[in-house]
Design a protein around this motif. Structure first.
Motif, PDB file in Angstrom:
ATOM      1  N   UNK A   1      12.888   5.121   1.241  1.00 37.50           N
ATOM      2  CA  UNK A   1      11.645   4.382   1.052  1.00 37.50           C
ATOM      3  C   UNK A   1      10.512   5.397   1.142  1.00 37.50           C
ATOM      4  N   UNK A   2       9.693   5.475   0.102  1.00 36.89           N
ATOM      5  CA  UNK A   2       8.706   6.552  -0.001  1.00 36.89           C
ATOM      6  C   UNK A   2       7.283   6.175   0.394  1.00 36.89           C
ATOM      7  N   UNK A   3       6.892   4.921   0.308  1.00 34.22           N
ATOM      8  CA  UNK A   3       5.521   4.528   0.663  1.00 34.22           C
ATOM      9  C   UNK A   3       5.350   4.649   2.176  1.00 34.22           C
ATOM     10  N   UNK A   4       4.245   5.218   2.596  1.00 35.72           N
ATOM     11  CA  UNK A   4       4.032   5.473   4.022  1.00 35.72           C
ATOM     12  C   UNK A   4       2.753   4.844   4.572  1.00 35.72           C
ATOM     13  N   UNK A   5       1.920   4.319   3.691  1.00 31.48           N
ATOM     14  CA  UNK A   5       0.647   3.745   4.119  1.00 31.48           C
ATOM     15  C   UNK A   5       0.613   2.265   3.768  1.00 31.48           C
ATOM     16  N   UNK A   6      -0.216   1.493   4.481  1.00 28.81           N
ATOM     17  CA  UNK A   6      -0.344   0.073   4.137  1.00 28.81           C
ATOM     18  C   UNK A   6      -0.735  -0.107   2.670  1.00 28.81           C
ATOM     19  N   UNK A   7      -0.190  -1.138   2.061  1.00 29.43           N
ATOM     20  CA  UNK A   7      -0.453  -1.402   0.646  1.00 29.43           C
ATOM     21  C   UNK A   7      -1.127  -2.750   0.428  1.00 29.43           C
ATOM     22  N   UNK A   8      -1.294  -3.507   1.497  1.00 29.30           N
ATOM     23  CA  UNK A   8      -1.957  -4.814   1.373  1.00 29.30           C
ATOM     24  C   UNK A   8      -3.023  -4.926   2.453  1.00 29.30           C
ATOM     25  N   UNK A   9      -4.244  -5.207   2.008  1.00 24.54           N
ATOM     26  CA  UNK A   9      -5.390  -5.369   2.899  1.00 24.54           C
ATOM     27  C   UNK A   9      -5.991  -6.739   2.653  1.00 24.54           C
ATOM     28  N   UNK A  10      -5.925  -7.597   3.660  1.00 25.09           N
ATOM     29  CA  UNK A  10      -6.481  -8.948   3.538  1.00 25.09           C
ATOM     30  C   UNK A  10      -7.510  -9.131   4.651  1.00 25.09           C
ATOM     31  N   UNK A  11      -8.673  -9.634   4.280  1.00 25.70           N
ATOM     32  CA  UNK A  11      -9.764  -9.815   5.235  1.00 25.70           C
ATOM     33  C   UNK A  11      -9.300 -10.612   6.457  1.00 25.70           C
ATOM     34  N   UNK A  12      -9.565 -10.061   7.649  1.00 28.24           N
ATOM     35  CA  UNK A  12      -9.228 -10.743   8.884  1.00 28.24           C
ATOM     36  C   UNK A  12      -7.795 -10.558   9.349  1.00 28.24           C
ATOM     37  N   UNK A  13      -7.003  -9.781   8.598  1.00 26.40           N
ATOM     38  CA  UNK A  13      -5.598  -9.546   8.975  1.00 26.40           C
ATOM     39  C   UNK A  13      -5.339  -8.049   9.052  1.00 26.40           C
ATOM     40  N   UNK A  14      -4.289  -7.695   9.780  1.00 24.16           N
ATOM     41  CA  UNK A  14      -3.893  -6.294   9.844  1.00 24.16           C
ATOM     42  C   UNK A  14      -3.321  -5.843   8.509  1.00 24.16           C
ATOM     43  N   UNK A  15      -3.626  -4.613   8.081  1.00 19.74           N
ATOM     44  CA  UNK A  15      -3.013  -4.092   6.855  1.00 19.74           C
ATOM     45  C   UNK A  15      -1.495  -4.019   7.006  1.00 19.74           C
ATOM     46  N   UNK A  16      -0.787  -4.220   5.896  1.00 18.30           N
ATOM     47  CA  UNK A  16       0.681  -4.192   5.905  1.00 18.30           C
ATOM     48  C   UNK A  16       1.222  -3.292   4.811  1.00 18.30           C
ATOM     49  N   UNK A  17       2.368  -2.720   5.079  1.00 16.43           N
ATOM     50  CA  UNK A  17       3.114  -1.962   4.073  1.00 16.43           C
ATOM     51  C   UNK A  17       4.155  -2.915   3.487  1.00 16.43           C
ATOM     52  N   UNK A  18       3.831  -3.510   2.345  1.00 17.39           N
ATOM     53  CA  UNK A  18       4.702  -4.495   1.698  1.00 17.39           C
ATOM     54  C   UNK A  18       5.285  -3.978   0.396  1.00 17.39           C
ATOM     55  N   UNK A  19       4.524  -3.134  -0.299  1.00 14.30           N
ATOM     56  CA  UNK A  19       4.916  -2.632  -1.616  1.00 14.30           C
ATOM     57  C   UNK A  19       5.656  -1.318  -1.422  1.00 14.30           C
ATOM     58  N   UNK A  20       6.900  -1.295  -1.863  1.00 20.71           N
ATOM     59  CA  UNK A  20       7.784  -0.174  -1.569  1.00 20.71           C
ATOM     60  C   UNK A  20       8.217   0.549  -2.831  1.00 20.71           C
ATOM     61  N   UNK A  21       8.574   1.804  -2.677  1.00 19.65           N
ATOM     62  CA  UNK A  21       9.243   2.580  -3.718  1.00 19.65           C
ATOM     63  C   UNK A  21      10.558   3.042  -3.109  1.00 19.65           C
ATOM     64  N   UNK A  22      11.644   2.428  -3.547  1.00 25.15           N
ATOM     65  CA  UNK A  22      12.983   2.774  -3.069  1.00 25.15           C
ATOM     66  C   UNK A  22      13.638   3.650  -4.111  1.00 25.15           C
ATOM     67  N   UNK A  23      14.332   4.675  -3.648  1.00 23.40           N
ATOM     68  CA  UNK A  23      14.884   5.659  -4.563  1.00 23.40           C
ATOM     69  C   UNK A  23      16.182   6.210  -3.998  1.00 23.40           C
ATOM     70  N   UNK A  24      17.112   6.545  -4.858  1.00 25.85           N
ATOM     71  CA  UNK A  24      18.404   7.069  -4.410  1.00 25.85           C
ATOM     72  C   UNK A  24      18.373   8.566  -4.125  1.00 25.85           C
TER      73      UNK A  24
END
Length: 146
Positions: A90-113
Motif C-alpha cells: 500500500x503506497x499512499x501515506x497521507x490522508x486522502x479525505x478531508x471533511x469539515x468537522x471530521x478527522x482526515x482519513x486515508x481511504x484512497x489506496x494504491x495497492x501494488x504487487x
C-alpha cells in the motif's frame, strides 16, 4: 468492482493488471468477502504487475503499522490479512479525505504487487466539490523481451 487486463502491442511480452475499486462504507459482509476473494486471487492471474487503486473506506486502519483496533472478525482486519496474504504493498501515506468537522482519513489506496514500481506519488486538490484528494503517481514496468 472492475479489473482490466491491459496489453499494449509495444509491450506484448509484458502483462500488467490495473483495477479501480470503490468499497462502500455501507457494504455488507458478503460484499466485503467478495472483495477479499477478488484481491486474494490476483496472484493467480499471471500478471507481471498488479495495481489496484480506489476508495476502500477503511478509516480504522493504521496503514503505517498495518493494524486496526477493531476485532479480529471485523472487515478491516480481514482486509489487512488479505493485503498481507496477497503480497500487496500500500503506497499512499497521507490522508486522502478531508471533511469539515471530521478527522482526515486515508481511504484512497494504491495497492501494488511490487514495492518499488510506484514512485512520484503526489496528492492534489479534489475535483469539484469532492472531499477526496486526487492521487497521481508513476508506475515503472519492465519490458521483458523474450
Amino acid at each position: 468492482m472492475y479489473l482490466y487486463m491491459v496489453r499494449d502491442e509495444k509491450w506484448k511480452h509484458s502483462k500488467e493488471m490495473f483495477g479501480c475499486i470503490y468499497q462502500s462504507p455501507s457494504s455488507t459482509p458478503d460484499d466485503d468477502a467478495k472483495l477479499h476473494t477478488l484481491l486474494a486471487n490476483l496472484s493467480t492471474q499471471n500478471a507481471a504487475d498488479v495495481v489496484i487503486m480506489g476508495d476502500f473506506n477503511h478509516p480504522e486502519i493504521d496503514w503505517e503499522s498495518l493494524t486496526t483496533e477493531k476485532s479480529l472478525n471485523h472487515s478491516s482486519q480481514h482486509f489487512i490479512d488479505t493485503i498481507r496474504n496477497a503480497y500487496l504493498y500500500q503506497h499512499a501515506t497521507q490522508p486522502t479525505r478531508y471533511r469539515h468537522g471530521k478527522n482526515p482519513n486515508l481511504l484512497d489506496l494504491i495497492l501494488n504487487s511490487s514495492e518499488d514500481s510506484i514512485s512520484n506519488l503526489e496528492y492534489h486538490a479534489g475535483i469539484g466539490l469532492s472531499d477526496h484528494l486526487v492521487l497521481s503517481c508513476t508506475l515503472t514496468v519492465e519490458n521483458k523481451i523474450g
